[in-house]
Design an enzyme around this catalytic site. Structure first.
Site, short mmCIF file in Angstrom:
data_model
loop_
_atom_site.label_atom_id
_atom_site.label_comp_id
_atom_site.label_asym_id
_atom_site.label_seq_id
_atom_site.Cartn_x
_atom_site.Cartn_y
_atom_site.Cartn_z
N GLY A 146 -6.98 5.59 5.13
CA GLY A 146 -6.81 6.89 3.98
C GLY A 146 -7.28 8.18 3.83
O GLY A 146 -8.21 8.20 4.90
N ARG A 192 -10.67 3.82 11.35
CA ARG A 192 -12.12 3.97 10.83
C ARG A 192 -12.89 2.43 11.31
O ARG A 192 -11.86 1.22 11.02
CB ARG A 192 -11.72 3.56 9.99
N GLU A 194 1.56 -1.03 0.09
CA GLU A 194 -0.02 0.03 -0.23
C GLU A 194 0.82 1.50 0.00
O GLU A 194 0.66 2.04 0.35
CB GLU A 194 -0.76 0.11 0.94
N ASN A 228 -9.54 0.15 10.80
CA ASN A 228 -8.19 0.13 10.21
C ASN A 228 -7.71 1.27 11.27
O ASN A 228 -8.20 2.39 10.93
CB ASN A 228 -9.38 0.91 8.92
N SER A 255 -5.39 -3.91 3.17
CA SER A 255 -6.75 -3.66 1.81
C SER A 255 -7.43 -4.76 0.94
O SER A 255 -7.22 -4.49 0.38
CB SER A 255 -5.53 -2.72 1.27
N GLU A 294 -13.58 -5.37 11.14
CA GLU A 294 -12.51 -4.85 11.01
C GLU A 294 -12.12 -3.37 11.31
O GLU A 294 -13.35 -2.40 11.34
CB GLU A 294 -11.47 -5.35 9.76
N TYR A 349 -9.72 1.50 -4.27
CA TYR A 349 -9.25 2.87 -4.34
C TYR A 349 -9.57 2.80 -6.18
O TYR A 349 -9.33 4.75 -6.81
CB TYR A 349 -8.07 2.57 -4.47
N ASP A 369 -14.87 -0.88 10.68
CA ASP A 369 -15.90 -1.52 9.56
C ASP A 369 -16.74 -2.45 10.20
O ASP A 369 -16.51 -2.54 10.91
CB ASP A 369 -14.99 -1.69 7.98
#
Length: 345
Positions: free
Chosen positions: A313, A292, A14, A309, A184, A307, A253, A294
């Site tokens: 991003g 974040r 990434e 993060n 990702s 999950e 992305y 999810d």
């Protein structure tokens, strides 16, 4: 004025996303309060301090000026970046902000190095970073906190194929084969029948020494941005709309066949439930600063954890800043609030 090491690049797949996120952070940082000290990590792990203008970092020319080889001073509490250009110079700083994604950046390795040197880390620390990168251990802790998680089974490298087949039959198809520690959606395969298990397992094991067989959850994915350590601010819930497949690296992305709706197209009371669950998950995994969370929202209205993060991003189009923008925090305000969680004004 606080001086902040901003790490970006890194050895993970990434790498490019990290460069974009770091550029957005550097250009939106309040320079009247925080002075960034950019440190790029090359694809093969070399550290380079960037001594040039911050609005145009030439990330493709690591060996040329104004990139200077550097290293962290290991003396605990010294807060110095050593410049390895023969000058004997060093740069003092107050804290470090890792803007890295995936392994060797988001997984607690860099955070551990910084904490060992007594350096304040902006964002999640070593323990939470490692836990959130580990899908199996994260799910187990979140389940203990009372949040539903997908049914799954853990396997180590070298597992016989017949054991995978038996476990998959018990979980039911379709299911996901996932490396336990990867970001990702790298190495993740959606498998619709026994014939796909061997190749999916090989792909997962190419990314980690352990894999998960995980049931496919009906419904769609929802996300929730969380900011803070003691007092938490939660952003608007967003929703991922897929036309087919799953939200893999390319879709994350490029959004070629998917859309992100923020706020999510769900009733306010369901959004509030997702936000409350995100807070519970954030605390259960010892997160701080920002992350974040999810989850999945099923057709029956169940919220099921997916999950966390710990370094989402930070590009202009990324989900985390857009969720915060929806509650009135623009990008510059958000970066300032993140800085304040660790180093104050």
């Amino acid at each position: 004025m606080k001086q902040i090491l901003v790490f970006f690049g890194g050895c993970s797949t990434e790498y490019g996303v990290s460069l974009q996120s770091a550029h957005a952070v550097l250009t939106h940082l309040d320079r009247s309060r925080y002075l960034p000290i950019p440190v790029g990590i090359t694809r093969n792990g070399q550290w380079r301090y960037y001594a040039g203008p911050l609005d145009a970092i030439p990330e493709d020319r690591w060996q040329e000026e104004p990139w200077i080889p550097c290293a962290l001073c290991p003396d605990r509490g010294s807060g110095k970046l050593l410049l390895l250009d023969g000058s004997g110079s060093s740069l003092s700083f107050d804290a470090a902000f890792p803007v890295l994604h995936g392994k060797n950046g988001e997984d607690g390795t860099l955070q551990g190095l910084l904490e060992l040197a007594g350096i304040p880390v902006i964002g999640c620390g070593t323990l939470s970073s490692a836990l959130c990168m580990d899908k199996d251990r994260a799910h187990k802790l979140v389940a203990l906190a009372g949040i539903k998680v997908p049914r799954s089974q853990l396997f180590h490298q070298g597992v016989p194929l017949d054991e995978l087949e038996q476990a998959a039959a018990a979980l039911g198809f379709p299911l996901f084969v996932k490396p336990v520690r990867a970001g990702s959606s790298f190495g993740v395969t959606r498998v619709t029948g026994p014939a796909g298990l061997a190749d999916a397992a090989a792909t997962a094991f190419a990314n980690d020494r352990e894999l998960l067989l995980e049931e496919a959850i009906p419904g769609f994915e929802v996300g929730c941005a969380v900011l803070g350590t003691e007092d938490l601010t939660v952003g608007a819930v967003d929703e991922i709309e897929l036309s087919h497949g799953f939200f893999d690296f390319e879709e994350k992305y490029t959004l070629k066949t998917s859309s992100i709706h923020c706020p999510a197209r769900i009733p306010p009371e369901k959004a509030a439930e997702i936000q409350a669950a995100a807070k519970v998950i954030y605390r259960a995994l010892d997160c701080k600063g920002f992350a974040r969370v999810d989850s999945f929202l099923t057709p029956a209205g169940e919220v099921i954890f997916n999950e966390v993060n710990t370094i989402p991003g930070f590009t202009a189009h990324s989900r985390y800043p857009n969720m915060m923008k929806a509650i009135g925090l623009d990008f510059s305000q958000l970066i300032t609030r993140i800085m304040e969680t660790e180093v104050g004004a």
